[in-house]
Design a protein around this motif. Structure first.
Motif, short mmCIF file in Angstrom:
data_model
loop_
_atom_site.label_atom_id
_atom_site.label_comp_id
_atom_site.label_asym_id
_atom_site.label_seq_id
_atom_site.Cartn_x
_atom_site.Cartn_y
_atom_site.Cartn_z
N PRO A 128 0.34 -1.50 -0.02
CA PRO A 128 0.23 -0.02 -0.51
C PRO A 128 1.26 1.42 -0.35
O PRO A 128 0.33 2.75 -0.54
CB PRO A 128 -0.74 -0.25 1.46
N GLY A 129 1.89 1.47 -0.07
CA GLY A 129 3.02 2.17 0.67
C GLY A 129 3.30 3.02 -1.37
O GLY A 129 3.61 4.43 -1.02
N LEU A 130 2.71 1.78 -1.84
CA LEU A 130 3.01 2.17 -3.67
C LEU A 130 2.39 3.48 -3.82
O LEU A 130 2.80 3.74 -4.77
CB LEU A 130 3.44 1.34 -4.08
N GLU A 131 1.00 3.42 -3.27
CA GLU A 131 -0.53 3.16 -3.21
C GLU A 131 -0.62 5.20 -2.74
O GLU A 131 -1.31 6.02 -3.51
CB GLU A 131 -1.57 2.77 -4.12
N GLU A 132 -1.07 4.67 -2.03
CA GLU A 132 -1.94 5.98 -0.62
C GLU A 132 -0.86 7.48 -0.51
O GLU A 132 -1.45 7.74 0.24
CB GLU A 132 -1.50 5.21 0.50
N LEU A 133 0.67 7.16 -0.13
CA LEU A 133 1.15 8.38 0.09
C LEU A 133 1.60 9.40 -0.92
O LEU A 133 0.84 9.12 -2.14
CB LEU A 133 3.27 7.60 0.52
N ASP A 134 1.12 10.54 -0.65
CA ASP A 134 1.69 11.71 -1.32
C ASP A 134 2.82 11.68 -2.06
O ASP A 134 1.98 12.87 -3.59
CB ASP A 134 1.33 12.72 -0.11
N ASP A 135 3.76 11.79 -2.10
CA ASP A 135 4.86 11.25 -2.70
C ASP A 135 5.25 9.76 -2.91
O ASP A 135 4.87 8.94 -2.15
CB ASP A 135 5.99 11.55 -2.02
N SER A 136 5.86 9.76 -3.96
CA SER A 136 5.78 8.13 -4.93
C SER A 136 6.73 8.41 -4.65
O SER A 136 8.19 8.82 -5.68
CB SER A 136 5.70 8.99 -6.51
N LEU A 137 7.28 6.53 -4.33
CA LEU A 137 8.33 6.27 -3.62
C LEU A 137 8.62 5.85 -5.90
O LEU A 137 10.12 5.94 -5.53
CB LEU A 137 8.75 5.19 -2.91
N VAL A 138 8.28 5.33 -6.26
CA VAL A 138 8.86 4.70 -7.79
C VAL A 138 9.25 6.15 -8.44
O VAL A 138 10.23 5.76 -8.58
CB VAL A 138 7.67 3.46 -8.29
N GLN A 139 8.31 7.38 -7.90
CA GLN A 139 8.33 7.89 -9.15
C GLN A 139 10.50 8.92 -8.59
O GLN A 139 11.40 8.58 -9.90
CB GLN A 139 7.83 8.98 -9.27
N LYS A 140 10.28 8.28 -7.44
CA LYS A 140 11.20 9.17 -7.13
C LYS A 140 12.59 7.83 -6.77
O LYS A 140 13.62 8.57 -7.65
CB LYS A 140 11.41 9.35 -5.55
N MET A 141 12.93 6.75 -7.22
CA MET A 141 13.43 6.12 -7.62
C MET A 141 14.38 6.26 -8.84
O MET A 141 15.38 5.91 -9.09
CB MET A 141 13.47 4.84 -7.49
N MET A 142 13.78 6.58 -9.86
CA MET A 142 13.19 6.27 -11.10
C MET A 142 14.02 8.06 -11.73
O MET A 142 14.62 7.37 -12.96
CB MET A 142 12.35 6.97 -11.82
N THR A 143 13.90 9.11 -10.72
CA THR A 143 14.25 10.32 -10.99
C THR A 143 15.68 10.53 -9.98
O THR A 143 15.76 11.98 -10.15
CB THR A 143 13.86 11.21 -11.47
N CYS A 144 16.47 10.23 -9.36
CA CYS A 144 17.46 10.53 -8.59
C CYS A 144 18.89 9.56 -9.25
O CYS A 144 18.88 9.29 -8.01
CB CYS A 144 17.21 10.11 -7.33
N PRO A 145 18.84 10.02 -9.75
CA PRO A 145 20.12 9.19 -10.30
C PRO A 145 21.77 9.46 -9.55
O PRO A 145 23.15 8.63 -9.06
CB PRO A 145 21.14 9.80 -12.16
N GLU A 146 21.78 10.35 -7.87
CA GLU A 146 22.58 10.77 -7.80
C GLU A 146 22.56 9.91 -5.84
O GLU A 146 23.14 9.54 -6.03
CB GLU A 146 22.19 11.84 -6.69
N ILE A 147 21.55 9.01 -6.46
CA ILE A 147 21.01 8.10 -5.32
C ILE A 147 20.75 6.58 -5.37
O ILE A 147 21.18 5.68 -4.96
CB ILE A 147 20.17 8.72 -4.18
N LEU A 148 19.77 6.67 -6.61
CA LEU A 148 19.84 4.91 -7.40
C LEU A 148 20.25 5.72 -9.10
O LEU A 148 19.04 6.13 -9.24
CB LEU A 148 18.69 4.61 -6.86
N LEU A 149 21.07 4.41 -9.83
CA LEU A 149 20.99 4.95 -10.40
C LEU A 149 19.86 3.63 -11.58
O LEU A 149 20.42 2.74 -11.56
CB LEU A 149 22.48 4.85 -11.41
N VAL A 150 19.79 4.37 -12.47
CA VAL A 150 18.79 3.78 -13.47
C VAL A 150 19.54 2.84 -14.86
O VAL A 150 20.13 3.61 -15.03
CB VAL A 150 17.61 4.30 -14.04
N ALA A 151 19.45 1.88 -14.45
CA ALA A 151 20.79 0.80 -15.65
C ALA A 151 19.43 0.63 -16.39
O ALA A 151 20.57 -0.08 -17.87
CB ALA A 151 21.60 0.12 -14.65
N GLY A 152 18.99 0.75 -16.92
CA GLY A 152 18.00 0.08 -17.95
C GLY A 152 16.51 -0.09 -17.54
O GLY A 152 16.35 -1.25 -17.14
N LEU A 153 16.13 0.04 -19.21
CA LEU A 153 14.30 -0.98 -18.83
C LEU A 153 14.20 -2.28 -19.44
O LEU A 153 14.44 -2.45 -20.96
CB LEU A 153 13.28 -0.04 -19.54
#
Length: 332
Positions: A128-153
């Motif tokens: 539920p934390g993926l959908e109920e929170l005001d801030d999106s954890l997944v979106q933040k993971m996808m847009t913060c390369p200084e913390i976690l780098l997206v390596a590919g889809l």
């Protein structure tokens, strides 16, 4: 020597203002203080005072719920609990120092791994934390390369679910997270706008009778079942915001459906992100979260890590643990 002249109750009062680390240092000064600093009431107070501020707890360090749910009884508690040992085992700082004191085989492991081509580990993320929170954890993971780098889809599918997203950890290890949502994005947005709870389409309910009571049991739909059969571990994102209502019993039932040993190896690790939207939100402490979800009932390794969706605070600590556990299981 100056402390020796005080009454024992005064000594205990003075010791209560010390940090646990300073108390242990005091205990190393003499036989008298070694015994004095082990007072169970003192360490129980430390435990109750500090555990709401701990940011992680795991299957090896979770304190017994009875410790902070009942009144202290000197006669019975002295026989049942060594509060000093419980504190040392449960405290995240103690766990980290114990881990760092072990022999490190990182260089050898990296060399050996370089000789073998391994598929990047895959983890199913849900909750539920993926959908109920005001801030999106997944979106933040996808847009913060200084913390976690997206390596590919990766362009592959698991029976129609999707391929997930590959990330790169700080040690260059790649891993894949396949995010599973309860329903479609349109239905989730409508539910948020109407402040309603969207129907979770990942599971279907099967009721059973246990004794004289009806028990809730869930199973996963066919597509999710295929995912559960191929992943190396699970990430459950729990809503840890204290002002929200939570049905932890139902959450546990859904966790059990996902990690059902009939769907894969029974020892795959479970990482629980105890997540809030942003730093200013009052959270449920991770130790309480572990007890609310009854994670002590699980047979595989698990860890609860405090996380903030807006800043990704705590995320890397949880991912590091998950990768270590998954690599350990694969090596076995």
């Amino acid at each position: 020597a100056a402390l020796d002249g005080f009454q024992i109750d005064v000594q205990l009062n003075i010791m209560s203002f010390l940090s646990p680390q300073d108390l242990c240092h005091l205990g190393s000064t003499s036989c008298y203080w070694r015994a004095a600093v082990q007072d169970p009431l003192l360490w129980r107070d430390f435990l109750l005072r500090d555990l709401p501020f701990w940011t992680s707890v795991d299957w090896k360090s979770l304190p017994d719920g009875e410790i902070f749910n009942k009144a202290f009884s000197e006669v019975s508690d002295n026989a049942l609990y060594d509060y000093m040992a419980i504190y040392k085992k449960s405290c995240p700082q103690s766990r980290r120092s114990l881990k760092s004191s072990r022999p490190r085989y990182g260089a050898v492991t990296s060399f050996l791994q370089s000789l073998v081509t391994q598929a990047e580990p895959r983890f199913a993320m849900f909750g539920p934390g993926l959908e109920e929170l005001d801030d999106s954890l997944v979106q933040k993971m996808m847009t913060c390369p200084e913390i976690l780098l997206v390596a590919g889809l990766p362009q592959r599918q698991i029976h129609g679910i999707g391929s997930g997203v590959s990330f790169q950890f700080s040690n260059n290890q790649k891993f894949n997270i396949l995010t599973l949502y309860s329903t479609t994005s349109v239905e989730r947005r409508r539910a948020r706008a109407e402040q309603a709870v969207a129907v979770n389409k990942m599971f279907y309910q099967e009721n059973s009778i246990v004794g004289n009571q009806q028990a809730v049991h869930y199973s996963v739909i066919a597509q999710v079942k295929k995912v559960c059969e191929v992943v190396d571990g699970f990430i459950y994102v729990a809503n840890a915001e204290a002002h929200k209502k939570h049905d932890r019993q139902e959450e546990l039932a859904r966790i059990l459906a996902m990690i059902d040993p009939a769907l894969g190896p029974p020892n795959r690790p479970l990482l629980v992100f105890s997540c809030v939207s942003h730093i200013g939100v009052k959270r449920i402490p991770c130790v309480y979260m572990a007890h609310q979800l009854q994670l002590n009932l699980l047979r595989q390794p698990w860890m609860v890590q405090d996380t903030v969706a807006a800043t990704l605070a705590g995320l890397l600590n949880g991912i590091e643990w998950l990768l270590e556990e998954a690599n350990c299981k694969n090596a076995q």
